[in-house]
Design a protein around this motif. Structure first.
Motif, PDB file in Angstrom:
ATOM      1  N   LEU A  13       1.808 -38.364   8.195  1.00  0.00           N
ATOM      2  CA  LEU A  13       2.367 -39.631   8.660  1.00  0.00           C
ATOM      3  C   LEU A  13       1.630 -40.814   8.048  1.00  0.00           C
ATOM      4  O   LEU A  13       2.249 -41.796   7.614  1.00  0.00           O
ATOM      5  CB  LEU A  13       2.307 -39.703  10.182  1.00  0.00           C
ATOM      6  CG  LEU A  13       3.419 -38.948  10.899  1.00  0.00           C
ATOM      7  CD1 LEU A  13       3.038 -38.624  12.324  1.00  0.00           C
ATOM      8  CD2 LEU A  13       4.714 -39.772  10.862  1.00  0.00           C
ATOM      9  N   ALA A  14       0.305 -40.744   8.015  1.00  0.00           N
ATOM     10  CA  ALA A  14      -0.475 -41.849   7.456  1.00  0.00           C
ATOM     11  C   ALA A  14      -0.115 -42.096   5.993  1.00  0.00           C
ATOM     12  O   ALA A  14       0.089 -43.238   5.565  1.00  0.00           O
ATOM     13  CB  ALA A  14      -1.968 -41.563   7.593  1.00  0.00           C
ATOM     14  N   VAL A  15      -0.016 -41.024   5.227  1.00  0.00           N
ATOM     15  CA  VAL A  15       0.313 -41.148   3.801  1.00  0.00           C
ATOM     16  C   VAL A  15       1.739 -41.653   3.608  1.00  0.00           C
ATOM     17  O   VAL A  15       2.000 -42.576   2.829  1.00  0.00           O
ATOM     18  CB  VAL A  15       0.119 -39.798   3.084  1.00  0.00           C
ATOM     19  CG1 VAL A  15       0.707 -39.839   1.674  1.00  0.00           C
ATOM     20  CG2 VAL A  15      -1.362 -39.446   3.027  1.00  0.00           C
ATOM     21  N   ALA A  16       2.694 -41.057   4.315  1.00  0.00           N
ATOM     22  CA  ALA A  16       4.102 -41.420   4.128  1.00  0.00           C
ATOM     23  C   ALA A  16       4.377 -42.857   4.567  1.00  0.00           C
ATOM     24  O   ALA A  16       5.070 -43.618   3.871  1.00  0.00           O
ATOM     25  CB  ALA A  16       4.995 -40.451   4.897  1.00  0.00           C
ATOM     26  N   ALA A  49       5.575 -31.074   8.749  1.00  0.00           N
ATOM     27  CA  ALA A  49       6.235 -32.186   8.064  1.00  0.00           C
ATOM     28  C   ALA A  49       7.514 -32.598   8.787  1.00  0.00           C
ATOM     29  O   ALA A  49       7.850 -33.788   8.845  1.00  0.00           O
ATOM     30  CB  ALA A  49       6.544 -31.796   6.620  1.00  0.00           C
ATOM     31  N   VAL A  50       8.220 -31.631   9.354  1.00  0.00           N
ATOM     32  CA  VAL A  50       9.430 -31.959  10.120  1.00  0.00           C
ATOM     33  C   VAL A  50       9.059 -32.758  11.367  1.00  0.00           C
ATOM     34  O   VAL A  50       9.718 -33.740  11.721  1.00  0.00           O
ATOM     35  CB  VAL A  50      10.207 -30.680  10.486  1.00  0.00           C
ATOM     36  CG1 VAL A  50      11.373 -31.008  11.416  1.00  0.00           C
ATOM     37  CG2 VAL A  50      10.702 -29.985   9.225  1.00  0.00           C
ATOM     38  N   ALA A  51       7.984 -32.356  12.047  1.00  0.00           N
ATOM     39  CA  ALA A  51       7.518 -33.114  13.211  1.00  0.00           C
ATOM     40  C   ALA A  51       7.186 -34.547  12.821  1.00  0.00           C
ATOM     41  O   ALA A  51       7.512 -35.504  13.532  1.00  0.00           O
ATOM     42  CB  ALA A  51       6.295 -32.434  13.821  1.00  0.00           C
ATOM     43  N   ALA A  52       6.533 -34.712  11.663  1.00  0.00           N
ATOM     44  CA  ALA A  52       6.203 -36.056  11.175  1.00  0.00           C
ATOM     45  C   ALA A  52       7.466 -36.861  10.905  1.00  0.00           C
ATOM     46  O   ALA A  52       7.546 -38.059  11.235  1.00  0.00           O
ATOM     47  CB  ALA A  52       5.357 -35.950   9.913  1.00  0.00           C
ATOM     48  N   LEU A  53       8.452 -36.216  10.320  1.00  0.00           N
ATOM     49  CA  LEU A  53       9.726 -36.889  10.026  1.00  0.00           C
ATOM     50  C   LEU A  53      10.387 -37.378  11.315  1.00  0.00           C
ATOM     51  O   LEU A  53      10.818 -38.538  11.412  1.00  0.00           O
ATOM     52  CB  LEU A  53      10.655 -35.931   9.281  1.00  0.00           C
ATOM     53  CG  LEU A  53      12.074 -36.442   8.998  1.00  0.00           C
ATOM     54  CD1 LEU A  53      12.033 -37.578   7.983  1.00  0.00           C
ATOM     55  CD2 LEU A  53      12.963 -35.305   8.499  1.00  0.00           C
ATOM     56  N   VAL A  54      10.460 -36.513  12.304  1.00  0.00           N
ATOM     57  CA  VAL A  54      11.113 -36.861  13.569  1.00  0.00           C
ATOM     58  C   VAL A  54      10.377 -38.005  14.254  1.00  0.00           C
ATOM     59  O   VAL A  54      10.986 -38.944  14.779  1.00  0.00           O
ATOM     60  CB  VAL A  54      11.195 -35.628  14.491  1.00  0.00           C
ATOM     61  CG1 VAL A  54      11.815 -35.996  15.830  1.00  0.00           C
ATOM     62  CG2 VAL A  54      12.005 -34.510  13.822  1.00  0.00           C
ATOM     63  N   ALA A  55       9.053 -37.959  14.247  1.00  0.00           N
ATOM     64  CA  ALA A  55       8.266 -39.009  14.897  1.00  0.00           C
ATOM     65  C   ALA A  55       8.442 -40.349  14.192  1.00  0.00           C
ATOM     66  O   ALA A  55       8.570 -41.397  14.844  1.00  0.00           O
ATOM     67  CB  ALA A  55       6.794 -38.613  14.919  1.00  0.00           C
ATOM     68  N   GLY A  56       8.436 -40.330  12.862  1.00  0.00           N
ATOM     69  CA  GLY A  56       8.621 -41.569  12.124  1.00  0.00           C
ATOM     70  C   GLY A  56       9.981 -42.191  12.368  1.00  0.00           C
ATOM     71  O   GLY A  56      10.101 -43.412  12.524  1.00  0.00           O
ATOM     72  N   VAL A  57      11.001 -41.345  12.444  1.00  0.00           N
ATOM     73  CA  VAL A  57      12.351 -41.838  12.739  1.00  0.00           C
ATOM     74  C   VAL A  57      12.385 -42.447  14.144  1.00  0.00           C
ATOM     75  O   VAL A  57      13.048 -43.462  14.377  1.00  0.00           O
ATOM     76  CB  VAL A  57      13.380 -40.700  12.592  1.00  0.00           C
ATOM     77  CG1 VAL A  57      14.745 -41.115  13.134  1.00  0.00           C
ATOM     78  CG2 VAL A  57      13.499 -40.293  11.115  1.00  0.00           C
ATOM     79  N   ALA A  58      11.657 -41.849  15.084  1.00  0.00           N
ATOM     80  CA  ALA A  58      11.596 -42.402  16.445  1.00  0.00           C
ATOM     81  C   ALA A  58      10.989 -43.797  16.463  1.00  0.00           C
ATOM     82  O   ALA A  58      11.288 -44.603  17.344  1.00  0.00           O
ATOM     83  CB  ALA A  58      10.801 -41.462  17.352  1.00  0.00           C
ATOM     84  N   LEU A  59      10.149 -44.095  15.478  1.00  0.00           N
ATOM     85  CA  LEU A  59       9.559 -45.430  15.359  1.00  0.00           C
ATOM     86  C   LEU A  59      10.481 -46.406  14.624  1.00  0.00           C
ATOM     87  O   LEU A  59      10.140 -47.583  14.479  1.00  0.00           O
ATOM     88  CB  LEU A  59       8.220 -45.359  14.622  1.00  0.00           C
ATOM     89  CG  LEU A  59       7.015 -44.862  15.414  1.00  0.00           C
ATOM     90  CD1 LEU A  59       5.807 -44.717  14.498  1.00  0.00           C
ATOM     91  CD2 LEU A  59       6.693 -45.795  16.568  1.00  0.00           C
TER      92      LEU A  59
END
Length: 474
Positions: free
Chosen positions: A130-133, A299-309
């Motif tokens: 998440l930090a990198v993306a 990575a999927v968890a990171a994707l979902v969390a970022g979309v939630a933001l």
């Protein structure tokens, strides 16, 4: 109250005991970058200590009451610091407030959009992704991680954006201090046996963590891992019992058919993977530049969390491909004599199995996988030694070191032999090692061109990678 620098007044001149630790050093870096006058001590000299000095932190080697300045506004400690530490004793004599690491981190997260990553395994990797993306997308997040990112080469940074991504540690229940807008729970298993007596206690702790999500926020949780599924059911039951209509929403992810964000495919390709998911009815495909199915699901968890933001899914998916790893998480240390040496932080049987399976899948043909494993903590070895040994059966050969004690004192009858006996019962080829200096020579005699050596454990086994490479290059 915050000072003119924008940091809490109590954090203007903090002193960290054990400042070289992964979590402690990250908080110290962020405070220094925000303008605080930071000092601290650690038991030994290290690259982390030197990195702290480059951002203006004063680091003493060794613990001594004289290291603590009389004008310190607080003393920051972790759960590993003992009551008789001379700097802690001196702080109490001077009536300097003592602040737990988690409280210090919570104070830094306030005022921003917190994203907290929890779980028995995978926290560091997912937080790092998440930090990198988010950084790649120009969102300039602040972050605090339990390992150094391969790109920036640091475990923490103060960013100009409003997002703060933090690894949330369940080991001592300190993750209950945070109030995130989005929280991830990757998995829930029994670990940290000195602090938790049962799975029920673990679940209660994770429930309290989930309950701290701010109204309007999101809980992102695995739909595949049994402990996480149980947590989801517990959280939903509690909400129904309270008739809580303003509770944060729950978004599940995984291979399970009923997952809100379903993983359609994970296709390994050497040391990378291609992942395809369905998110809000749309297929999204992206590459994960580290090996292993567990890293793909992180990575999927990171994707979902970022979309939630509020980050667009397509942009975030592409940015996740820029993540190249974090220190000690299947980190390639080098190659010599045709043998690659990789370092793994895995110390729980589930982590060990996942990393061993990932390395096995990445090896061609008849190449051998040789593991140098160092057990971490006496309490963990007592409870999970058999499972650790069974995990080592996935390797062609293993060298097992003595237990790394970290913060614990020895327990009667608890040694590496518990793991070695279980590994041999599972058919593994295992060599006990009581002298770490003998490891490079031992390993060099076990491998040949095309083979892979995996140093594994949460202690100082990581130091052996360069020594093994040097021996292989002789």
């Amino acid at each position: 109250m915050a000072s003119a620098t924008g940091i809490p007044a109590a954090m203007e001149r903090p002193h960290f005991i054990g400042i070289g630790g992964a979590g402690m050093s990250g908080i110290a870096k962020i405070l220094a970058q925000r303008g605080a006058k930071v000092a601290g001590s650690d038991a030994r000299e290290s690259a982390t200590a030197e990195a702290l000095r480059t951002v203006g932190v004063g680091v003493h080697v060794g613990h001594d009451a004289a290291h603590l300045a009389d004008d310190a506004t607080c003393v920051v400690v972790s759960s590993a610091i003992r009551a008789d530490n001379p700097e802690l004793v001196r702080a109490e004599e001077l009536s300097i407030p003592v602040v737990h690491r988690s409280d210090a981190l919570a104070s830094l997260m306030r005022g921003g959009r917190g994203l907290a990553v929890a779980g028995t395994h995978g926290k560091t990797t997912t937080t790092s992704m998440l930090a990198v993306a988010l950084g790649e997308l120009g969102l300039a997040p602040s972050y605090a991680i339990g390992g150094d990112l391969a790109g920036p080469g640091t475990n923490a940074s103060h960013g100009d954006g409003d997002i703060f991504v933090a690894e949330a540690d369940e080991s001592d229940r300190s993750f209950q201090k945070y109030d995130p807008e989005v929280a991830i729970v990757l998995n829930v298993e029994l670990d940290h046996h000195a602090n938790y007596a049962s799975m029920d206690e673990i679940h209660e702790s994770f429930e309290k963590f989930a309950a701290k999500i701010v109204p309007g926020g999101t809980l992102v949780v695995s739909a595949d891992q049994a402990g996480a599924v149980e947590l989801t059911e517990r959280v939903r039951r509690a909400r129904r019992a309270r008739k809580d209509t303003d509770a944060p929403r729950i978004v599940t992810y995984g291979l399970a058919p009923d997952a809100d964000v379903r993983i359609l495919a994970i296709e390994p390709n050497g040391l990378t993977s291609q992942v395809t998911v369905v998110l809000d009815g749309v297929e999204v495909a992206f590459e994960v530049s580290v090996p292993g199915r567990h890293y793909a699901t992180n990575a999927v968890a990171a994707l979902v969390a970022g979309v939630a933001l509020g980050v667009p899914a397509g942009d975030l998916a592409a940015a996740l491909g820029s993540y190249t790893g974090v220190g000690r998480r299947l980190q390639l240390k080098g190659e010599a004599g045709g043998v690659r040496v990789v370092d793994s932080y895995a110390h729980h049987p589930t982590e060990m199995t996942a990393d061993l399976e990932a390395m096995r899948a990445a090896l061609p043909g008849e190449s051998k996988l040789v593991v140098v494993f160092q057990p971490h903590l006496f309490s963990r070895t007592r409870e999970l030694g058999r499972e650790m040994g069974e995990a080592l059966a996935l390797a062609d050969a293993s060298a097992v070191l003595d237990i790394y004690p970290a913060r614990e004192d020895p327990l009667p009858g608890v040694t590496s032999e518990l793991i070695i006996d279980a590994a041999r019962s599972a058919g593994a080829r295992v060599t006990p090692v009581h002298d770490k200096d003998s490891v490079p020579g031992l390993v060099a005699g076990m491998v040949g061109g095309g083979d892979l050596v995996l140093t594994m454990g949460a202690g100082d086994v990581t130091d052996l990678g360069p020594l093994i490479l040097a021996r292989l290059g002789d």
